[in-house]
Motif scaffolding. Structure first.
Motif, PDB file in Angstrom:
ATOM      1  N   HIS A 120       0.846  -1.211   0.000  1.00  0.00           N
ATOM      2  CA  HIS A 120       0.000   0.000   0.000  1.00  0.00           C
ATOM      3  C   HIS A 120       0.871   1.247   0.000  1.00  0.00           C
ATOM      4  CE1 HIS A 120      -2.515  -3.167   1.874  1.00  0.00           C
ATOM      5  NE2 HIS A 120      -3.460  -2.606   1.160  1.00  0.00           N
ATOM      6  N   MET A 121       1.719   1.407  -0.996  1.00  0.00           N
ATOM      7  CA  MET A 121       2.594   2.574  -1.048  1.00  0.00           C
ATOM      8  C   MET A 121       1.821   3.802  -1.524  1.00  0.00           C
ATOM      9  SD  MET A 121       5.680   1.817  -0.086  1.00  0.00           S
ATOM     10  CE  MET A 121       7.040   2.630  -0.908  1.00  0.00           C
ATOM     11  N   PRO A 122       2.148   4.982  -0.962  1.00  0.00           N
ATOM     12  CA  PRO A 122       1.446   6.206  -1.391  1.00  0.00           C
ATOM     13  C   PRO A 122       1.591   6.404  -2.901  1.00  0.00           C
ATOM     14  CG  PRO A 122       3.050   6.672   0.376  1.00  0.00           C
ATOM     15  CD  PRO A 122       3.206   5.232   0.021  1.00  0.00           C
ATOM     16  N   ILE A 149      -1.470  -5.009 -22.719  1.00  0.00           N
ATOM     17  CA  ILE A 149      -1.177  -5.680 -21.441  1.00  0.00           C
ATOM     18  C   ILE A 149      -0.957  -4.639 -20.333  1.00  0.00           C
ATOM     19  CG2 ILE A 149       0.457  -7.223 -20.253  1.00  0.00           C
ATOM     20  CD1 ILE A 149       1.114  -8.405 -23.050  1.00  0.00           C
ATOM     21  N   PHE A 150      -0.467  -3.463 -20.729  1.00  0.00           N
ATOM     22  CA  PHE A 150      -0.092  -2.466 -19.717  1.00  0.00           C
ATOM     23  C   PHE A 150      -1.174  -1.407 -19.476  1.00  0.00           C
ATOM     24  CE2 PHE A 150       3.877  -4.246 -21.302  1.00  0.00           C
ATOM     25  CZ  PHE A 150       4.520  -4.552 -20.108  1.00  0.00           C
ATOM     26  N   ILE A 154       3.298   3.163 -11.893  1.00  0.00           N
ATOM     27  CA  ILE A 154       4.133   3.749 -10.830  1.00  0.00           C
ATOM     28  C   ILE A 154       4.725   2.614  -9.992  1.00  0.00           C
ATOM     29  CG2 ILE A 154       4.120   5.224  -8.765  1.00  0.00           C
ATOM     30  CD1 ILE A 154       2.108   6.984 -10.182  1.00  0.00           C
ATOM     31  N   ARG A 155       3.868   1.673  -9.613  1.00  0.00           N
ATOM     32  CA  ARG A 155       4.351   0.525  -8.848  1.00  0.00           C
ATOM     33  C   ARG A 155       5.296  -0.351  -9.684  1.00  0.00           C
ATOM     34  NH1 ARG A 155       3.146  -2.848  -4.488  1.00  0.00           N
ATOM     35  NH2 ARG A 155       3.844  -4.953  -4.924  1.00  0.00           N
ATOM     36  N   LEU A 173      10.345  -2.856 -10.404  1.00  0.00           N
ATOM     37  CA  LEU A 173      11.350  -3.335 -11.374  1.00  0.00           C
ATOM     38  C   LEU A 173      12.714  -2.710 -11.101  1.00  0.00           C
ATOM     39  CD1 LEU A 173       9.675  -3.534 -14.891  1.00  0.00           C
ATOM     40  CD2 LEU A 173      11.140  -5.258 -13.881  1.00  0.00           C
ATOM     41  N   LYS A 174      12.730  -1.427 -10.749  1.00  0.00           N
ATOM     42  CA  LYS A 174      14.010  -0.770 -10.439  1.00  0.00           C
ATOM     43  C   LYS A 174      14.649  -1.416  -9.209  1.00  0.00           C
ATOM     44  CE  LYS A 174      12.670   3.524 -12.660  1.00  0.00           C
ATOM     45  NZ  LYS A 174      12.152   4.897 -12.516  1.00  0.00           N
ATOM     46  N   GLU A 175      13.824  -1.736  -8.222  1.00  0.00           N
ATOM     47  CA  GLU A 175      14.344  -2.437  -7.029  1.00  0.00           C
ATOM     48  C   GLU A 175      14.900  -3.803  -7.411  1.00  0.00           C
ATOM     49  OE1 GLU A 175      11.104  -0.895  -3.644  1.00  0.00           O
ATOM     50  OE2 GLU A 175      11.242  -3.014  -4.148  1.00  0.00           O
ATOM     51  N   GLN A 176      14.138  -4.522  -8.221  1.00  0.00           N
ATOM     52  CA  GLN A 176      14.529  -5.885  -8.596  1.00  0.00           C
ATOM     53  C   GLN A 176      15.846  -5.878  -9.379  1.00  0.00           C
ATOM     54  OE1 GLN A 176      12.314  -7.730 -11.739  1.00  0.00           O
ATOM     55  NE2 GLN A 176      12.329  -9.736 -10.754  1.00  0.00           N
TER      56      GLN A 176
END
Ligand code: HEM
Length: 165
Positions: free
Chosen positions: A24-26, A81-82, A88-89, A94-97
Protein backbone atom coordinates in the motif's frame (compact mmCIF):
# COMPACT_ATOMS: atom_id res chain seq x y z
CA UNK A 1 5.91 24.11 30.28
CA UNK A 2 3.45 21.32 31.04
CA UNK A 3 1.26 22.56 28.19
CA UNK A 4 4.27 22.45 25.77
CA UNK A 5 5.18 18.96 26.86
CA UNK A 6 1.69 17.64 26.39
CA UNK A 7 1.51 19.25 22.93
CA UNK A 8 4.74 17.50 21.98
CA UNK A 9 3.34 14.24 23.31
CA UNK A 10 0.13 14.73 21.33
CA UNK A 11 2.08 15.39 18.12
CA UNK A 12 4.15 12.28 18.72
CA UNK A 13 0.94 10.26 19.02
CA UNK A 14 -0.62 11.93 15.97
CA UNK A 15 2.37 11.25 13.67
CA UNK A 16 3.74 7.82 14.52
CA UNK A 17 6.72 6.67 12.46
CA UNK A 18 5.56 3.49 10.75
CA UNK A 19 7.39 1.46 8.13
CA UNK A 20 5.76 1.77 4.68
CA UNK A 21 3.80 -1.28 3.64
CA UNK A 22 4.92 -2.09 0.06
CA UNK A 23 1.46 -3.49 -0.65
CA UNK A 24 0.00 0.00 0.00
CA UNK A 25 2.59 2.57 -1.05
CA UNK A 26 1.45 6.21 -1.39
CA UNK A 27 0.56 7.06 -4.99
CA UNK A 28 0.21 3.39 -5.94
CA UNK A 29 -2.84 1.16 -6.19
CA UNK A 30 -3.12 -1.30 -3.30
CA UNK A 31 -2.32 -4.94 -4.01
CA UNK A 32 -3.32 -7.99 -1.97
CA UNK A 33 -1.07 -8.49 1.07
CA UNK A 34 2.02 -10.66 0.53
CA UNK A 35 5.22 -11.52 2.40
CA UNK A 36 8.09 -9.22 1.54
CA UNK A 37 11.38 -11.01 0.84
CA UNK A 38 14.36 -10.56 -1.48
CA UNK A 39 13.68 -14.14 -2.60
CA UNK A 40 10.59 -12.77 -4.39
CA UNK A 41 13.02 -11.19 -6.90
CA UNK A 42 13.41 -14.65 -8.43
CA UNK A 43 17.23 -14.73 -8.69
CA UNK A 44 20.31 -14.66 -6.49
CA UNK A 45 22.16 -11.37 -6.88
CA UNK A 46 25.53 -11.15 -8.65
CA UNK A 47 28.42 -11.02 -6.19
CA UNK A 48 30.30 -7.73 -5.83
CA UNK A 49 29.38 -4.44 -7.49
CA UNK A 50 30.90 -5.05 -10.93
CA UNK A 51 27.50 -5.59 -12.60
CA UNK A 52 25.80 -2.73 -10.74
CA UNK A 53 28.66 -0.41 -11.78
CA UNK A 54 28.49 -1.58 -15.41
CA UNK A 55 24.81 -0.52 -15.42
CA UNK A 56 25.91 2.91 -14.11
CA UNK A 57 24.39 2.37 -10.69
CA UNK A 58 20.86 3.27 -9.70
CA UNK A 59 20.63 6.18 -12.16
CA UNK A 60 21.52 3.89 -15.07
CA UNK A 61 19.06 1.23 -13.91
CA UNK A 62 16.32 3.86 -13.59
CA UNK A 63 16.92 5.01 -17.19
CA UNK A 64 16.94 1.42 -18.48
CA UNK A 65 13.72 0.42 -16.69
CA UNK A 66 11.92 3.62 -17.73
CA UNK A 67 12.92 3.23 -21.39
CA UNK A 68 12.07 -0.49 -21.41
CA UNK A 69 8.62 0.19 -19.94
CA UNK A 70 7.91 3.26 -22.10
CA UNK A 71 8.66 1.22 -25.22
CA UNK A 72 6.72 -1.85 -24.01
CA UNK A 73 3.66 0.27 -23.20
CA UNK A 74 3.84 1.95 -26.62
CA UNK A 75 4.56 -1.25 -28.59
CA UNK A 76 1.35 -2.38 -30.37
CA UNK A 77 2.36 -6.01 -29.63
CA UNK A 78 2.19 -5.48 -25.85
CA UNK A 79 0.49 -2.10 -25.22
CA UNK A 80 -2.83 -3.74 -24.27
CA UNK A 81 -1.18 -5.68 -21.44
CA UNK A 82 -0.09 -2.47 -19.72
CA UNK A 83 -3.30 -0.42 -20.15
CA UNK A 84 -4.76 -1.31 -16.74
CA UNK A 85 -1.37 -1.59 -15.00
CA UNK A 86 -0.21 0.64 -12.14
CA UNK A 87 2.95 1.84 -13.91
CA UNK A 88 4.13 3.75 -10.83
CA UNK A 89 4.35 0.52 -8.85
CA UNK A 90 5.76 -1.45 -11.79
CA UNK A 91 8.55 1.11 -12.33
CA UNK A 92 9.40 1.13 -8.61
CA UNK A 93 9.45 -2.64 -8.13
CA UNK A 94 11.35 -3.34 -11.37
CA UNK A 95 14.01 -0.77 -10.44
CA UNK A 96 14.34 -2.44 -7.03
CA UNK A 97 14.53 -5.88 -8.60
CA UNK A 98 17.17 -4.93 -11.17
CA UNK A 99 19.23 -3.12 -8.51
CA UNK A 100 19.02 -6.07 -6.12
CA UNK A 101 19.86 -8.70 -8.76
CA UNK A 102 22.73 -6.63 -10.16
CA UNK A 103 24.37 -6.54 -6.73
CA UNK A 104 23.34 -2.99 -5.83
CA UNK A 105 22.43 -1.76 -2.33
CA UNK A 106 18.70 -2.46 -2.71
CA UNK A 107 16.06 -4.67 -1.16
CA UNK A 108 13.28 -6.07 -3.36
CA UNK A 109 9.85 -5.36 -1.88
CA UNK A 110 7.61 -6.56 -4.72
CA UNK A 111 5.72 -9.78 -5.26
CA UNK A 112 7.19 -13.01 -6.61
CA UNK A 113 7.33 -13.40 -10.39
CA UNK A 114 4.64 -16.08 -10.16
CA UNK A 115 2.31 -13.90 -8.06
CA UNK A 116 2.85 -10.85 -10.25
CA UNK A 117 2.25 -12.58 -13.60
CA UNK A 118 -0.16 -15.39 -12.71
CA UNK A 119 -3.31 -13.71 -14.00
CA UNK A 120 -1.87 -11.99 -17.07
CA UNK A 121 -1.59 -15.05 -19.33
CA UNK A 122 1.66 -13.98 -21.01
CA UNK A 123 2.85 -15.74 -24.17
CA UNK A 124 6.41 -16.36 -25.44
CA UNK A 125 6.03 -13.51 -27.96
CA UNK A 126 5.25 -11.04 -25.11
CA UNK A 127 8.48 -12.05 -23.41
CA UNK A 128 10.36 -11.66 -26.69
CA UNK A 129 9.05 -8.12 -27.15
CA UNK A 130 9.96 -7.04 -23.60
CA UNK A 131 13.47 -8.51 -23.85
CA UNK A 132 13.94 -6.69 -27.18
CA UNK A 133 13.11 -3.37 -25.45
CA UNK A 134 15.37 -4.23 -22.52
CA UNK A 135 18.25 -4.92 -24.92
CA UNK A 136 17.70 -1.60 -26.72
CA UNK A 137 17.58 0.24 -23.37
CA UNK A 138 20.81 -1.42 -22.16
CA UNK A 139 22.47 -0.63 -25.51
CA UNK A 140 21.43 3.03 -25.23
CA UNK A 141 22.85 3.14 -21.70
CA UNK A 142 26.18 1.83 -23.04
CA UNK A 143 26.12 -1.42 -21.04
CA UNK A 144 28.76 -3.71 -22.65
CA UNK A 145 27.32 -6.56 -24.72
CA UNK A 146 28.73 -9.39 -22.58
CA UNK A 147 27.33 -7.67 -19.45
CA UNK A 148 23.90 -7.40 -21.10
CA UNK A 149 24.03 -11.12 -21.79
CA UNK A 150 25.06 -12.02 -18.24
CA UNK A 151 22.02 -10.11 -16.97
CA UNK A 152 19.65 -11.68 -19.52
CA UNK A 153 20.94 -15.13 -18.54
CA UNK A 154 20.14 -14.31 -14.91
CA UNK A 155 16.55 -13.34 -15.83
CA UNK A 156 16.01 -16.31 -18.17
CA UNK A 157 14.96 -18.90 -15.52
CA UNK A 158 12.16 -16.54 -14.36
CA UNK A 159 10.44 -17.23 -17.65
CA UNK A 160 8.78 -20.37 -16.30
CA UNK A 161 6.91 -18.26 -13.70
CA UNK A 162 6.11 -15.42 -16.13
CA UNK A 163 5.08 -17.05 -19.41
CA UNK A 164 2.01 -19.15 -18.65
CA UNK A 165 0.54 -19.80 -22.12
C1 HEM B 1 12.24 -11.39 -17.11
C2 HEM B 1 11.12 -10.75 -17.40
C3 HEM B 1 10.26 -10.00 -16.42
C4 HEM B 1 10.58 -9.51 -15.17
C5 HEM B 1 11.91 -9.59 -14.45
C6 HEM B 1 9.37 -8.88 -14.65
C7 HEM B 1 9.28 -8.24 -13.43
C8 HEM B 1 8.10 -7.75 -12.89
C9 HEM B 1 7.97 -7.15 -11.59
C10 HEM B 1 9.12 -6.90 -10.62
C11 HEM B 1 6.67 -6.84 -11.40
C12 HEM B 1 6.02 -6.11 -10.22
C13 HEM B 1 5.67 -7.01 -9.03
C14 HEM B 1 4.80 -6.32 -8.04
O1 HEM B 1 3.96 -5.47 -8.42
O2 HEM B 1 4.88 -6.64 -6.86
C15 HEM B 1 5.97 -7.23 -12.60
C16 HEM B 1 4.63 -7.05 -12.84
C17 HEM B 1 4.08 -7.03 -14.09
N1 HEM B 1 4.67 -7.47 -15.26
FE1 HEM B 1 6.49 -8.30 -15.39
N2 HEM B 1 8.38 -8.99 -15.58
C18 HEM B 1 8.88 -9.66 -16.66
C19 HEM B 1 8.19 -9.98 -17.83
C20 HEM B 1 7.01 -9.38 -18.20
C21 HEM B 1 6.45 -9.39 -19.54
C22 HEM B 1 7.06 -10.11 -20.74
C23 HEM B 1 5.31 -8.65 -19.49
C24 HEM B 1 4.35 -8.30 -20.61
C25 HEM B 1 4.75 -8.03 -21.85
C26 HEM B 1 5.12 -8.22 -18.11
C27 HEM B 1 4.06 -7.49 -17.64
C28 HEM B 1 3.83 -7.21 -16.31
C29 HEM B 1 2.61 -6.58 -15.81
C30 HEM B 1 1.42 -6.12 -16.64
C31 HEM B 1 2.77 -6.47 -14.41
C32 HEM B 1 1.78 -5.86 -13.40
C33 HEM B 1 0.92 -6.93 -12.80
C34 HEM B 1 -0.09 -6.38 -11.80
O3 HEM B 1 -0.09 -5.18 -11.53
O4 HEM B 1 -0.91 -7.16 -11.31
N3 HEM B 1 6.18 -8.68 -17.36
N4 HEM B 1 6.87 -7.77 -13.50
Amino acid sequence: MIRMLSLTAMLAVATPVVAQDPAHMPGEEAVDPYSVADANAGAQPFAGTEMFDAFHGQAGIDRIVDRMLDRSAADPRTAGIFVATDMIRLRRTLKEQFCYVLGGPCAYTGRSMKDAHDDIGLQPADMGALVEHLQTAMEEEGVPFHTQNRFLAKLAPMRRDIVTR
